[in-house]
Motif scaffolding. Sequence first.
Motif, PDB file in Angstrom:
ATOM      1  N   GLU A  73      -7.074  -6.031  -0.646  1.00 18.37           N
ATOM      2  CA  GLU A  73      -6.696  -6.368  -2.019  1.00 18.37           C
ATOM      3  C   GLU A  73      -5.232  -6.023  -2.304  1.00 18.37           C
ATOM      4  OE1 GLU A  73      -8.051  -5.280  -6.593  1.00 18.37           O
ATOM      5  OE2 GLU A  73      -9.337  -4.708  -4.930  1.00 18.37           O
ATOM      6  N   TRP A  74      -4.761  -4.914  -1.729  1.00 13.91           N
ATOM      7  CA  TRP A  74      -3.382  -4.464  -1.921  1.00 13.91           C
ATOM      8  C   TRP A  74      -2.721  -4.304  -0.561  1.00 13.91           C
ATOM      9  CZ3 TRP A  74      -1.746  -4.610  -6.732  1.00 13.91           C
ATOM     10  CH2 TRP A  74      -2.668  -4.481  -7.761  1.00 13.91           C
ATOM     11  N   PRO A  75      -1.398  -4.500  -0.467  1.00 13.62           N
ATOM     12  CA  PRO A  75      -0.712  -4.265   0.803  1.00 13.62           C
ATOM     13  C   PRO A  75      -0.749  -2.776   1.143  1.00 13.62           C
ATOM     14  CG  PRO A  75       0.855  -4.866  -0.918  1.00 13.62           C
ATOM     15  CD  PRO A  75      -0.507  -4.990  -1.515  1.00 13.62           C
ATOM     16  N   VAL A  76      -0.941  -2.479   2.426  1.00 18.05           N
ATOM     17  CA  VAL A  76      -1.103  -1.094   2.879  1.00 18.05           C
ATOM     18  C   VAL A  76      -0.021  -0.748   3.891  1.00 18.05           C
ATOM     19  CG1 VAL A  76      -2.631   0.526   4.093  1.00 18.05           C
ATOM     20  CG2 VAL A  76      -3.602  -1.144   2.505  1.00 18.05           C
ATOM     21  N   LEU A  77       0.547   0.438   3.718  1.00 19.15           N
ATOM     22  CA  LEU A  77       1.517   0.988   4.651  1.00 19.15           C
ATOM     23  C   LEU A  77       0.907   2.242   5.254  1.00 19.15           C
ATOM     24  CD1 LEU A  77       4.432   0.987   5.819  1.00 19.15           C
ATOM     25  CD2 LEU A  77       5.060   2.433   3.865  1.00 19.15           C
ATOM     26  N   ALA A  94       7.837  -7.155  -3.616  1.00 19.49           N
ATOM     27  CA  ALA A  94       7.899  -8.168  -4.675  1.00 19.49           C
ATOM     28  C   ALA A  94       8.808  -7.718  -5.817  1.00 19.49           C
ATOM     29  CB  ALA A  94       6.504  -8.508  -5.182  1.00 19.49           C
ATOM     30  N   ASN A  95      10.030  -7.345  -5.445  1.00 10.52           N
ATOM     31  CA  ASN A  95      11.018  -6.877  -6.432  1.00 10.52           C
ATOM     32  C   ASN A  95      10.516  -5.703  -7.258  1.00 10.52           C
ATOM     33  OD1 ASN A  95      12.923  -8.783  -5.640  1.00 10.52           O
ATOM     34  ND2 ASN A  95      12.147 -10.306  -7.082  1.00 10.52           N
ATOM     35  N   GLY A  96       9.753  -4.822  -6.624  1.00 12.03           N
ATOM     36  CA  GLY A  96       9.266  -3.624  -7.297  1.00 12.03           C
ATOM     37  C   GLY A  96       8.030  -3.816  -8.152  1.00 12.03           C
ATOM     38  N   THR A  97       7.429  -4.998  -8.129  1.00 11.51           N
ATOM     39  CA  THR A  97       6.274  -5.251  -8.993  1.00 11.51           C
ATOM     40  C   THR A  97       4.935  -4.924  -8.340  1.00 11.51           C
ATOM     41  OG1 THR A  97       6.114  -7.568  -8.324  1.00 11.51           O
ATOM     42  CG2 THR A  97       7.489  -7.063 -10.250  1.00 11.51           C
ATOM     43  N   VAL A  98       4.905  -4.751  -7.017  1.00 15.99           N
ATOM     44  CA  VAL A  98       3.652  -4.452  -6.317  1.00 15.99           C
ATOM     45  C   VAL A  98       3.842  -3.181  -5.498  1.00 15.99           C
ATOM     46  CG1 VAL A  98       1.959  -5.255  -4.610  1.00 15.99           C
ATOM     47  CG2 VAL A  98       3.027  -6.892  -6.180  1.00 15.99           C
ATOM     48  N   SER A  99       3.122  -2.133  -5.887  1.00 15.30           N
ATOM     49  CA  SER A  99       3.191  -0.875  -5.142  1.00 15.30           C
ATOM     50  C   SER A  99       2.379  -0.977  -3.861  1.00 15.30           C
ATOM     51  CB  SER A  99       2.623   0.270  -5.989  1.00 15.30           C
ATOM     52  OG  SER A  99       3.431   0.495  -7.108  1.00 15.30           O
ATOM     53  N   LEU A 100       2.938  -0.429  -2.791  1.00  8.08           N
ATOM     54  CA  LEU A 100       2.187  -0.370  -1.544  1.00  8.08           C
ATOM     55  C   LEU A 100       1.152   0.747  -1.636  1.00  8.08           C
ATOM     56  CD1 LEU A 100       5.113  -0.606   1.042  1.00  8.08           C
ATOM     57  CD2 LEU A 100       3.515  -2.410   0.396  1.00  8.08           C
ATOM     58  N   THR A 101      -0.005   0.528  -1.079  1.00 10.36           N
ATOM     59  CA  THR A 101      -0.970   1.607  -0.927  1.00 10.36           C
ATOM     60  C   THR A 101      -0.551   2.365   0.325  1.00 10.36           C
ATOM     61  OG1 THR A 101      -2.761   0.356  -1.936  1.00 10.36           O
ATOM     62  CG2 THR A 101      -3.393   2.195  -0.528  1.00 10.36           C
ATOM     63  N   LEU A 102      -0.280   3.650   0.161  1.00  8.53           N
ATOM     64  CA  LEU A 102       0.148   4.453   1.298  1.00  8.53           C
ATOM     65  C   LEU A 102      -1.052   5.120   1.941  1.00  8.53           C
ATOM     66  CD1 LEU A 102       3.319   6.227  -0.140  1.00  8.53           C
ATOM     67  CD2 LEU A 102       3.190   4.156   1.258  1.00  8.53           C
TER      68      LEU A 102
END
Length: 160
Positions: A73-77, A94-102
């Motif tokens: 669902e969310w990008p993961v790092l 996305a220009n700071g609009t989507v936080s990565l799940t760490l």
Amino acid sequence: PDVSDDALVERLDDWLLPFLAGDASFAAIKPATLSSALMALVPHDLQRKVDTLAPTHFDAPSGSHVPIRYDGEWPVLSIRVQELFGLDRHPSIANGTVSLTLELLSPAQRPIQMTRDLPGFWRGSWADVRADMRGRYPKHVWPENPLLAAATSRAKPRGT
């Protein structure tokens, strides 16, 4: 471009065949080949925009080039926690609009915590993680204040 299942199947010879190098079955097609073939359908200017807004890798403060996963669902790092020392803002795309799940990893590449708020992690549960990890991995750096520490992909900095 129309990338619906029906459209892709109808034009399979046009978009996929040029990328196949003797693969005899669909099972033999590598995901990277499929990805390249699909991206070739996208106009070049939009490809650059996709690369900018949804990069394949994150440049960590340690200097590592770490892949970003887009399979949920969310990008993961997934990254070792020491590689983020000194970082006081949460990584995003996305220009700071989507936080990565760490997915913060131990030195042995095992998950130790998931977060979408790195500054909150440093201020909160870092102390507990640090106490636990210092005992398990004594050859690695576990600073009290990770914001003041230098990010590293090594066990101990050279010369110590």
